[in-house]
Motif scaffolding. Structure first.
Motif, mmCIF file in Angstrom:
data_model
loop_
_atom_site.group_PDB
_atom_site.id
_atom_site.type_symbol
_atom_site.label_atom_id
_atom_site.label_comp_id
_atom_site.label_asym_id
_atom_site.label_seq_id
_atom_site.Cartn_x
_atom_site.Cartn_y
_atom_site.Cartn_z
ATOM 1 N N GLY A 216 0.843 -1.079 -0.170
ATOM 2 C CA GLY A 216 -0.104 0.007 0.062
ATOM 3 C C GLY A 216 0.633 1.201 0.066
ATOM 4 O O GLY A 216 0.497 2.322 -0.576
ATOM 5 N N SER A 217 1.833 1.272 0.816
ATOM 6 C CA SER A 217 2.783 2.491 0.720
ATOM 7 C C SER A 217 3.218 2.722 -0.598
ATOM 8 O O SER A 217 3.638 3.976 -0.722
ATOM 9 N N VAL A 252 -5.374 -0.604 -2.515
ATOM 10 C CA VAL A 252 -5.569 0.309 -3.874
ATOM 11 C C VAL A 252 -6.686 1.246 -3.156
ATOM 12 O O VAL A 252 -6.668 2.349 -3.358
ATOM 13 N N ALA A 253 -7.796 0.600 -2.674
ATOM 14 C CA ALA A 253 -9.006 1.383 -2.355
ATOM 15 C C ALA A 253 -8.586 2.377 -1.477
ATOM 16 O O ALA A 253 -8.970 3.489 -1.312
ATOM 17 N N ASP A 254 -7.909 1.941 -0.401
ATOM 18 C CA ASP A 254 -7.758 3.045 0.718
ATOM 19 C C ASP A 254 -6.853 4.039 0.331
ATOM 20 O O ASP A 254 -7.027 5.255 0.499
ATOM 21 N N ALA A 255 -5.799 3.820 -0.665
ATOM 22 C CA ALA A 255 -4.798 4.861 -1.328
ATOM 23 C C ALA A 255 -5.734 5.624 -2.248
ATOM 24 O O ALA A 255 -5.521 7.055 -2.083
ATOM 25 N N ALA A 256 -6.850 5.417 -2.851
ATOM 26 C CA ALA A 256 -7.398 5.839 -3.776
ATOM 27 C C ALA A 256 -8.360 6.872 -2.682
ATOM 28 O O ALA A 256 -8.506 8.018 -3.275
ATOM 29 N N ASP A 257 -9.017 6.467 -1.786
ATOM 30 C CA ASP A 257 -9.728 7.252 -0.834
ATOM 31 C C ASP A 257 -8.726 8.368 -0.292
ATOM 32 O O ASP A 257 -9.263 9.723 -0.178
ATOM 33 N N SER A 258 -7.418 8.110 -0.037
ATOM 34 C CA SER A 258 -6.783 9.235 0.612
ATOM 35 C C SER A 258 -6.430 10.189 -0.691
ATOM 36 O O SER A 258 -6.218 11.344 -0.291
ATOM 37 N N LEU A 259 -6.218 9.818 -1.638
ATOM 38 C CA LEU A 259 -6.004 10.568 -3.020
ATOM 39 C C LEU A 259 -7.296 11.636 -3.185
ATOM 40 O O LEU A 259 -6.929 12.666 -3.358
ATOM 41 N N LEU A 260 -8.439 11.083 -3.144
ATOM 42 C CA LEU A 260 -9.592 12.135 -3.288
ATOM 43 C C LEU A 260 -9.695 13.226 -2.188
ATOM 44 O O LEU A 260 -10.029 14.382 -2.308
ATOM 45 N N THR A 261 -9.471 12.589 -0.877
ATOM 46 C CA THR A 261 -9.355 13.527 0.334
ATOM 47 C C THR A 261 -8.197 14.782 -0.199
ATOM 48 O O THR A 261 -8.585 15.898 0.153
ATOM 49 N N GLU A 262 -7.080 14.365 -0.351
ATOM 50 C CA GLU A 262 -6.007 15.240 -0.648
ATOM 51 C C GLU A 262 -6.269 16.001 -1.927
ATOM 52 O O GLU A 262 -6.001 17.338 -1.821
ATOM 53 N N GLY A 263 -7.068 15.419 -2.879
ATOM 54 C CA GLY A 263 -7.220 16.426 -4.109
ATOM 55 C C GLY A 263 -8.425 17.310 -3.931
ATOM 56 O O GLY A 263 -8.250 18.414 -4.330
ATOM 57 N N ARG A 264 -9.253 16.964 -2.744
ATOM 58 C CA ARG A 264 -10.342 18.109 -2.552
ATOM 59 C C ARG A 264 -9.527 19.111 -1.667
ATOM 60 O O ARG A 264 -9.904 20.388 -2.007
#
Length: 393
Positions: A216-217, A252-264
């Protein structure tokens, strides 16, 4: 003749060393166009010979270790060679053996790097032929090698990964070989040209790279750099991950969630900068709207109560995103549908909703400022909006 066979000097070959990597790495078809037969090429690849064959049907015209760029070109030439049914009688380069000038393939001048051997093809008059077909066909680099060419620091230098991924049409019958992995697709994206090599777009290259990562990292590092480095928008990345079926993997789902949070968060910063840089009236930030004594109308990122104008950032994940399970998918769809219904309700109440994309806030901020300013200016010409209650979010 095998790779370990003693080297026996063949007849002289008029291919000379060049600084152009396209002329240091050639396919068997390209060599045939210069009058070099398969037997002659094999003879020069024997032990102690001046050439080498890193992949089937691909030749590097010097004896030293291939450079990163030569390894990438070798992979593309292997994956891009035409099917056997089209190979007979077709060449990527003009017919005819080169002229008589210059050293042979068994010796001669030495390159700047100290490697003796051969140079790229030349015409009979000794001049290089301009603009030959590179021989890549429909192949393009993807995965970590492509990300490195796009400038990702989290990816190793291009050509140095243990595995080089090459995207090819689904109908190709070639097999992955040695360090080259063929990735088949029925939906071929339009390649970008980087350093003269066809490279998959960032979103597709990310998906192909992530498909081979189990930590995941490592996934998190790549996705984070995609957003922070301005290479891609979060929603576009998540859309490609979903299309590849990778959001079913928890890491991958966890990384995608973090990506969307940071993107917002980054999109909100751009919106703050837009309002202040272009002299727009200061809105109420991040508020909920409700009808007096009635239902919740929805959350907006900015609201100008005197004008009844709301701004909403389009940072939601794509509708078809599966995330990591059926339950989360159902929740995701319910939130998406509820958000659409709330915005339609606001419009019916006379509140103008301006939709802003993070990508346009970055690439066309002035244009987006004009959109907001126009909505504010038009408020005087509209019928008064219904009264709403404004609450902090």
């Amino acid at each position: 003749m095998t790779p370990n066979s003693p080297y026996t000097p063949p007849s002289p070959c008029r291919l000379r060393i060049t600084d152009d990597v396209r002329r240091r790495v050639l396919s068997a078809a390209q060599l045939r166009a210069y009058g070099v037969s398969a037997a002659e090429a094999a003879a020069r690849c024997g032990a102690g010979g001046p050439w080498q064959q890193p992949l089937p049907g691909v030749y590097v015209l010097h004896p030293g270790p291939p450079s990163d760029e030569e390894r990438l070109r070798s992979a593309l030439l292997y994956a891009g060679r035409p099917p056997a049914s089209r190979r007979r009688g077709t060449h990527d380069l003009p017919h005819g053996r080169p002229g008589t000038g210059g050293p042979s393939g068994t010796g001669g001048r030495t390159r700047a790097g100290g490697q003796a051997g051969t140079e790229g093809p030349s015409c009979k008059d000794g001049k290089a032929r301009p603009g030959p077909d590179p021989g890549y066909g429909e192949a393009m680099l993807t995965g970590l090698a492509a990300l490195a060419l796009h400038g990702f620091t989290a990816a190793v230098p291009p050509g140095s990964p243990e595995r080089i991924d090459v995207l090819v049409p689904r109908t190709r019958r070639l097999r992955s070989v040695r360090n080259v992995r063929l990735v088949r697709t029925a939906d071929r994206p339009r390649p970008e040209q980087i350093r003269g090599l066809p490279v998959a777009p960032v979103e597709r290259a990310l998906a192909d790279a992530v498909s081979g990562l189990t930590e995941g990292s490592a996934v998190q590092r790549l996705l984070t750099e995609a957003v922070r480095g301005g290479h891609a928008e979060p929603a576009a990345v998540v859309r490609e991950l979903s299309r590849a079926g990778l959001l079913d993997r928890p890491h991958v789902a966890d990384a995608a969630d973090s990506l969307l949070t940071e993107g917002r968060a980054r999109a909100e910063d751009r919106l703050y900068a837009l309002v202040r840089s272009y002299g727009l009236p200061e809105p109420l930030w991040n508020v909920d709207l409700r009808l007096p004594g009635g239902p919740h109308l929805g959350a907006v990122d900015a609201y100008w109560p005197e004008h009844a104008v709301a701004a909403v950032l389009e940072t939601r994940a794509p509708r078809h995103s599966r995330l990591d399970g059926g339950r989360r998918q159902a929740e995701h769809d319910a939130r998406w549908s509820a958000g659409l219904a709330q915005r339609e309700h606001l419009e019916r109440l006379g509140v103008t909703v301006v939709h802003l994309s993070p990508k346009k806030l970055l690439a066309a901020a002035e244009q987006q400022a004009v959109v907001v300013r126009t909505a504010l200016s038009a408020a005087a010409d509209r019928a008064p909006a219904a009264r709403v209650i404004i609450l902090p979010r």
